[in-house]
Design an enzyme around this catalytic site. Structure first.
Site, PDB file in Angstrom:
ATOM      1  N   SER A   1    -106.101 -11.003  -3.467  1.00 21.56           N
ATOM      2  CA  SER A   1    -106.752 -11.714  -4.562  1.00 21.56           C
ATOM      3  C   SER A   1    -108.205 -11.955  -4.163  1.00 21.56           C
ATOM      4  O   SER A   1    -108.670 -11.417  -3.165  1.00 21.56           O
ATOM      5  CB  SER A   1    -106.013 -13.009  -4.871  1.00 21.56           C
ATOM      6  OG  SER A   1    -106.025 -13.826  -3.749  1.00 21.56           O
ATOM      7  N   LEU A   2    -108.914 -12.732  -4.936  1.00 22.05           N
ATOM      8  CA  LEU A   2    -110.345 -12.919  -4.690  1.00 22.05           C
ATOM      9  C   LEU A   2    -110.653 -14.373  -4.407  1.00 22.05           C
ATOM     10  O   LEU A   2    -110.040 -15.272  -4.987  1.00 22.05           O
ATOM     11  CB  LEU A   2    -111.131 -12.498  -5.941  1.00 22.05           C
ATOM     12  CG  LEU A   2    -111.127 -11.013  -6.299  1.00 22.05           C
ATOM     13  CD1 LEU A   2    -111.685 -10.804  -7.697  1.00 22.05           C
ATOM     14  CD2 LEU A   2    -111.951 -10.239  -5.275  1.00 22.05           C
TER      15      LEU A   2
ATOM     16  N   CYS B   1     -91.315 -46.180  -2.910  1.00 21.68           N
ATOM     17  CA  CYS B   1     -91.016 -44.851  -3.443  1.00 21.68           C
ATOM     18  C   CYS B   1     -90.135 -44.994  -4.687  1.00 21.68           C
ATOM     19  O   CYS B   1     -89.078 -45.625  -4.624  1.00 21.68           O
ATOM     20  CB  CYS B   1     -90.303 -44.026  -2.384  1.00 21.68           C
ATOM     21  SG  CYS B   1     -89.710 -42.437  -3.022  1.00 21.68           S
TER      22      CYS B   1
ATOM     23  N   LYS C   1    -114.392 -10.247 -14.951  1.00 20.85           N
ATOM     24  CA  LYS C   1    -113.073 -10.455 -14.361  1.00 20.85           C
ATOM     25  C   LYS C   1    -112.083 -10.512 -15.520  1.00 20.85           C
ATOM     26  O   LYS C   1    -112.106 -11.446 -16.320  1.00 20.85           O
ATOM     27  CB  LYS C   1    -113.042 -11.751 -13.553  1.00 20.85           C
ATOM     28  CG  LYS C   1    -111.724 -11.989 -12.862  1.00 20.85           C
ATOM     29  CD  LYS C   1    -111.834 -13.161 -11.896  1.00 20.85           C
ATOM     30  CE  LYS C   1    -110.589 -13.356 -11.069  1.00 20.85           C
ATOM     31  NZ  LYS C   1    -109.379 -13.566 -11.849  1.00 20.85           N
TER      32      LYS C   1
ATOM     33  N   GLU D   1    -119.218  -7.330 -12.511  1.00 18.40           N
ATOM     34  CA  GLU D   1    -118.413  -6.841 -13.635  1.00 18.40           C
ATOM     35  C   GLU D   1    -117.503  -7.958 -14.130  1.00 18.40           C
ATOM     36  O   GLU D   1    -117.191  -8.875 -13.369  1.00 18.40           O
ATOM     37  CB  GLU D   1    -117.565  -5.653 -13.190  1.00 18.40           C
ATOM     38  CG  GLU D   1    -116.426  -6.060 -12.268  1.00 18.40           C
ATOM     39  CD  GLU D   1    -115.933  -4.948 -11.346  1.00 18.40           C
ATOM     40  OE1 GLU D   1    -116.766  -4.380 -10.610  1.00 18.40           O
ATOM     41  OE2 GLU D   1    -114.728  -4.685 -11.382  1.00 18.40           O
TER      42      GLU D   1
ATOM     43  N   GLU E   1    -106.537  -3.722 -14.041  1.00 17.49           N
ATOM     44  CA  GLU E   1    -105.908  -4.823 -14.776  1.00 17.49           C
ATOM     45  C   GLU E   1    -105.284  -4.325 -16.071  1.00 17.49           C
ATOM     46  O   GLU E   1    -105.925  -3.618 -16.841  1.00 17.49           O
ATOM     47  CB  GLU E   1    -107.002  -5.854 -15.087  1.00 17.49           C
ATOM     48  CG  GLU E   1    -106.494  -7.238 -15.320  1.00 17.49           C
ATOM     49  CD  GLU E   1    -106.278  -8.028 -14.016  1.00 17.49           C
ATOM     50  OE1 GLU E   1    -106.413  -7.431 -12.919  1.00 17.49           O
ATOM     51  OE2 GLU E   1    -105.980  -9.223 -14.110  1.00 17.49           O
TER      52      GLU E   1
ATOM     53  N   ASP F   1     -66.504  -3.790 -25.693  1.00 14.32           N
ATOM     54  CA  ASP F   1     -66.883  -3.608 -27.097  1.00 14.32           C
ATOM     55  C   ASP F   1     -68.180  -2.821 -27.204  1.00 14.32           C
ATOM     56  O   ASP F   1     -68.327  -1.931 -28.043  1.00 14.32           O
ATOM     57  CB  ASP F   1     -67.070  -4.968 -27.779  1.00 14.32           C
ATOM     58  CG  ASP F   1     -65.742  -5.659 -28.000  1.00 14.32           C
ATOM     59  OD1 ASP F   1     -65.742  -6.846 -28.358  1.00 14.32           O
ATOM     60  OD2 ASP F   1     -64.692  -4.999 -27.788  1.00 14.32           O
TER      61      ASP F   1
ATOM     62  N   ASP G   1     -68.544  -6.097 -22.481  1.00 17.62           N
ATOM     63  CA  ASP G   1     -68.935  -4.753 -22.045  1.00 17.62           C
ATOM     64  C   ASP G   1     -68.089  -3.695 -22.736  1.00 17.62           C
ATOM     65  O   ASP G   1     -68.575  -2.633 -23.128  1.00 17.62           O
ATOM     66  CB  ASP G   1     -68.771  -4.618 -20.522  1.00 17.62           C
ATOM     67  CG  ASP G   1     -69.858  -5.373 -19.784  1.00 17.62           C
ATOM     68  OD1 ASP G   1     -69.857  -5.376 -18.549  1.00 17.62           O
ATOM     69  OD2 ASP G   1     -70.715  -5.963 -20.469  1.00 17.62           O
TER      70      ASP G   1
HETATM   71  S1  IVH Z   1    -111.220  -6.652  -7.508  1.00 16.20           S
HETATM   72  C1  IVH Z   1    -109.626  -6.709  -3.156  1.00 16.20           C
HETATM   73  N1  IVH Z   1    -112.168  -6.696  -9.943  1.00 16.20           N
HETATM   74  O1  IVH Z   1    -108.479 -10.904 -10.269  1.00 16.20           O
HETATM   75  C2  IVH Z   1    -109.985  -7.265  -4.471  1.00 16.20           C
HETATM   76  N2  IVH Z   1    -110.185  -7.939  -9.512  1.00 16.20           N
HETATM   77  O2  IVH Z   1    -108.367 -13.315  -8.711  1.00 16.20           O
HETATM   78  C3  IVH Z   1    -109.441  -6.490  -5.589  1.00 16.20           C
HETATM   79  N3  IVH Z   1    -109.250  -9.031 -11.483  1.00 16.20           N
HETATM   80  O3  IVH Z   1    -105.847  -9.848  -8.231  1.00 16.20           O
HETATM   81  C4  IVH Z   1    -109.671  -7.129  -6.890  1.00 16.20           C
HETATM   82  N4  IVH Z   1    -110.752  -8.329 -12.923  1.00 16.20           N
HETATM   83  O4  IVH Z   1    -105.911  -9.029 -10.677  1.00 16.20           O
HETATM   84  C5  IVH Z   1    -111.208  -7.142  -9.127  1.00 16.20           C
HETATM   85  N5  IVH Z   1    -113.069  -6.592 -12.071  1.00 16.20           N
HETATM   86  C6  IVH Z   1    -112.132  -7.025 -11.256  1.00 16.20           C
HETATM   87  C7  IVH Z   1    -111.091  -7.843 -11.710  1.00 16.20           C
HETATM   88  C8  IVH Z   1    -110.132  -8.289 -10.805  1.00 16.20           C
HETATM   89  C9  IVH Z   1    -109.649  -9.030 -12.766  1.00 16.20           C
HETATM   90  C10 IVH Z   1    -108.077  -9.761 -10.988  1.00 16.20           C
HETATM   91  C11 IVH Z   1    -107.169  -9.015 -10.062  1.00 16.20           C
HETATM   92  C12 IVH Z   1    -107.111  -9.837  -8.793  1.00 16.20           C
HETATM   93  C13 IVH Z   1    -107.502 -11.178  -9.319  1.00 16.20           C
HETATM   94  C14 IVH Z   1    -108.069 -12.055  -8.226  1.00 16.20           C
END
Ligand code: IVH
Length: 709
Positions: A93-94, A430, A129, A127, A185, A46, A44
């Site tokens: 997430s989805l 095991c 992903k 749309e 994203e 130096d 640090d």
């Molecule tokens: S909608 C409440 N739309 O997929 C839901 N997510 O697997 C909000 N992602 O965490 C997410 N494209 O990072 C949405 N057109 C899209 C997306 C999308 C990528 C990602 C997002 C999410 C993850 C879930």
């Protein structure tokens, strides 16, 4: 001439220029070593001296200050990473769909939940992903004030300085709601990714396996000036907190985001039902290779935002959206060896060690083989799979990878099987502790019976204990736990040992701070991080115990039902599997089934396990979890029962709504019931409630009570 030995005040103009040119890369390299690789190359003192010398020369010759001047490097980034941000609205997430039938079921489920007829109109957006990482951007009065990664959905990392360097992210918005969180994203386009990797390898820096990793690695830089040099992009597709609604439909909301200056995906389309959704899915899939960026499926969302609100969320995913994934990626390679890993609950899991192969841009050298039946060519019901072909060491195998899912061995090519390949003998003891490994009837998995004496189980249990949803102790991750487990002087063999580490260290001559890789500061930091977790919420303790079938959301449910550790512990101790009031109470929790309840009760009745739990609890100060008392609603903490026909909503919706408001929904009336909501045709439950003097109201009164009328 060596300019480094000349005093600043003696430097000529030319010498000063040469000296600044010498210092810039030296300091940049030191920064990189310190911040990015966590491996300082210079003391640090130096470093500070060189940095001061650089600043002094710049002060004497301002015209010589370089564009890449070390004085302008963004702040001294905190060495322990990004600040944490609690999301105002959770980032979820989805759920996934893989087949056409899954998509049809998604639509059916939604109609059922909403009580919509099969032919009632119901539109969805579809749309791409995007395969990147999600980011939440908070705007207040039109100004970008914060950017945060998803993290665990509740808490993410503050990457505001980094996000500001992304051209697709506007710094100011005009005509936006006062508070607006835009979500979307961050990703990297294929061309940019290739160019970045070329630059990286030329500079002798690490290259990235795929655009997603490159995007994540670039956004999560402690030094935002590095992010600024990375070609990141952003698509907006959702929102979090808003002070005023963006629109009434998903598609209008997306148009609004676009009007505000965000990039939105041009392949977003409105569809009038599953058939149109599937058509659009196929259209996007056909264009996938030419889009110029990675996508891994198509996301469907209910278009009407009022319906989205009614549908709400399961614990981590919305009911109103799903991700229709593209089929998995495949590759063929040699299976070099089958190894057995022993998990936290003793499960023996076969792992395929593969000759490394690239599957969809990622190098795969390990894949799961599930269990012994799978290797033998049978499913868990005894039916043949792969036409009954077994899998052997030396086989030429097909590896399959779908999104984030662990790669698996899907098939084997008999024509390429070596002559001397032998059927795989699954071990019956095991491999870690030598105890018998047995398979109980109906269980697909063979398990080590060693319990806590099995080092593999103990280490895995500890890894689970320190994991994010459990005790989440900073500086004590899977690697460190493994190291401490084998430490002859300061071993951590069970969770309680973590909390006695400081005291044992203090009593010991071979102190941690004198070890390789440890100093006074890092040892104290670890002890402080451990101490910080002595105060811990009940749900994290329950989850941390690592009991089979008891996941994060079940732990939350249990905590909300029993409120305190003493109550929970007393109930588990008093309960007997399959009978009695405590057992019934456990099963009455929506989300707790007989399998989970059996595990819970069994663990609390095993002497060794129980003693280990008691030792842990003695070290902790466990915080009660209120019955969703944080929720400001007239039914929070109440137990309600629905009976008869509901006319304004389906039973599922009523239940989910009540739970979202903090109520407990029970299936039957008992002395614990606070309120019965009775529709037409209510029978015995209404009578029982009347007998018990329990308040009974109709559906309209319920809606008025919860403010939905
Ligand atoms: S909608 C409440 N739309 O997929 C839901 N997510 O697997 C909000 N992602 O965490 C997410 N494209 O990072 C949405 N057109 C899209 C997306 C999308 C990528 C990602 C997002 C999410 C993850 C879930």
């Amino acid at each position: 001439m060596d300019t480094s030995v000349i005093k600043v005040e003696d430097l000529s103009h030319d010498q000063a220029r040469a000296e600044l040119a010498r210092l810039a890369p030296v300091l940049a390299q030191a920064d990189a070593a310190y911040y990015r690789h966590d491996a300082p190359e210079m003391s640090d003192a130096d470093y500070d001296a060189l940095k001061r010398r650089n600043a002094a020369i710049e002060a004497r010759f301002p015209d010589l200050k370089r564009a890449d001047s070390p004085s302008d490097t963004v702040g001294a980034a905190p060495s322990d990473g990004f600040a944490k941000v609690t999301h105002a609205v959770r980032m979820l997430s989805l759920g996934n769909a893989f087949t056409d039938e899954d998509v049809a079921e998604f639509d059916t489920r939604i109609r059922k939940y909403l009580g919509l007829a099969d032919d009632a109109p119901l539109a969805y957006t579809a749309e791409p992903k995007i395969d990147g990482l999600s980011l939440s951007l908070r705007y207040e009065n039109g100004q970008l004030v914060q950017a945060a990664t998803r993290g665990d959905g509740e808490t993410g990392e503050n990457v505001t300085a980094n996000a500001r360097t992304i051209a697709d992210i506007p710094a100011t918005l005009i005509d936006a709601p006062d508070i607006l969180e835009v979500r979307g994203e961050v990703y990297m386009a294929h061309d940019d990714f290739a160019a970045l990797n070329a630059r990286q390898s030329e500079a002798g820096q690490k290259t990235f396996a795929n655009p997603r990793n490159a995007a994540a690695g670039s956004l999560r830089q402690l030094d935002a000036t590095i992010t600024a040099t990375r070609p990141l992009r952003f698509f907006a597709y959702a929102w979090g907190e808003t002070s005023a609604p963006l629109a009434q439909t998903q598609s209008d909301a997306i148009d609004r985001l676009q009007a505000l200056g965000f990039q939105t995906n041009p392949l977003t389309q409105l569809c009038d039902g599953p058939q149109a959704m599937l058509e659009h899915y196929r259209g996007i899939e056909a264009q996938r290779a030419t889009l110029g960026y990675d996508i891994d499926g198509v996301v469907y969302k209910v278009n009407d935002l009022a319906l989205q609100a009614r549908l709400g969320f399961r614990s981590t995913t919305p009911r109103w959206a799903t991700a229709h994934k593209f089929p998995a990626e495949l590759a063929w390679t040699r299976l070099e060896k089958i190894e057995i890993q022993v998990g936290r609950t003793g499960a023996l899991s076969p792992v395929a060690r593969l000759h490394p192969v690239t599957v969809g841009g990622v190098v795969v050298s390990n894949a799961t083989l599930h269990n012994e039946d799978y290797i033998a060519g049978r499913d868990s019901k005894g039916n043949t799979i792969r036409d009954g072909k077994d899998i052997r060491e030396g086989d030429w195998v097909q590896v399959y990878r779908a999104g984030d899912v662990i790669p698996k061995v899907a098939d084997t090519d008999l024509a390429k099987r070596p002559d001397d390949a032998q059927p795989y003998q699954f071990p019956t003891t095991c491999p870690e502790c030598g105890s018998d490994a047995i398979r109980e009837e109906g269980d697909a998995v063979r398990r080590c019976t060693g319990g806590l004496i099995c080092p593999a189980q103990a280490v895995e249990k500890l890894k689970h204990f320190v994991s994010r949803g459990a005790f989440d102790i900073e500086g004590l991750g899977a690697k460190q736990v493994e190291m401490f487990y084998h430490d002859p002087v300061l071993p951590i063999r069970e969770p309680a040992d973590i909390f006695t580490l400081r005291a044992r260290d203090a009593a010991n001559l071979a102190r941690l701070k004198n070890r390789d890789g440890w100093g006074e500061k890092s040892a104290e930091k670890l002890f402080a991080a451990i101490d910080e977790r002595r105060n811990i919420a009940l749900n994290r303790v329950i989850f941390g115990l690592g009991i089979r079938h008891v996941g994060e959301s079940a732990s939350q449910l249990l905590a909300q039902n029993y409120h305190s550790w003493p109550a929970f512990e007393a109930a588990m101790t008093a309960a007997a599997v399959g009978e009695g009031a405590e057992w019934e109470q456990l099963l009455s929790i929506d989300g707790v089934g007989a399998v989970m309840a059996t595990e819970l009760v069994t663990v609390f009745h095993q002497d060794a396990e129980r003693a280990s739990i008691d030792r842990l609890v003695a070290q902790l100060n466990i915080q009660d979890v209120a019955a969703r008392a944080d929720i400001d609603s007239p039914v929070a903490g109440k137990t309600v029962v629905f009976t008869g026909t509901l006319e304004k909503m389906t039973r599922a919706e009523a239940k989910a709504r009540a739970e979202a408001l903090g109520a407990k929904v029970a299936g039957s009336v008992s002395a614990k019931t606070d309120l019965l909501i009775a529709g037409p045709g209510a029978g015995s439950k209404a009578k029982k409630a009347a007998d018990l003097g329990i308040e009974t109201i109709d559906e309209d009164a319920w809606l008025a009570l919860i403010g939905d009328a």
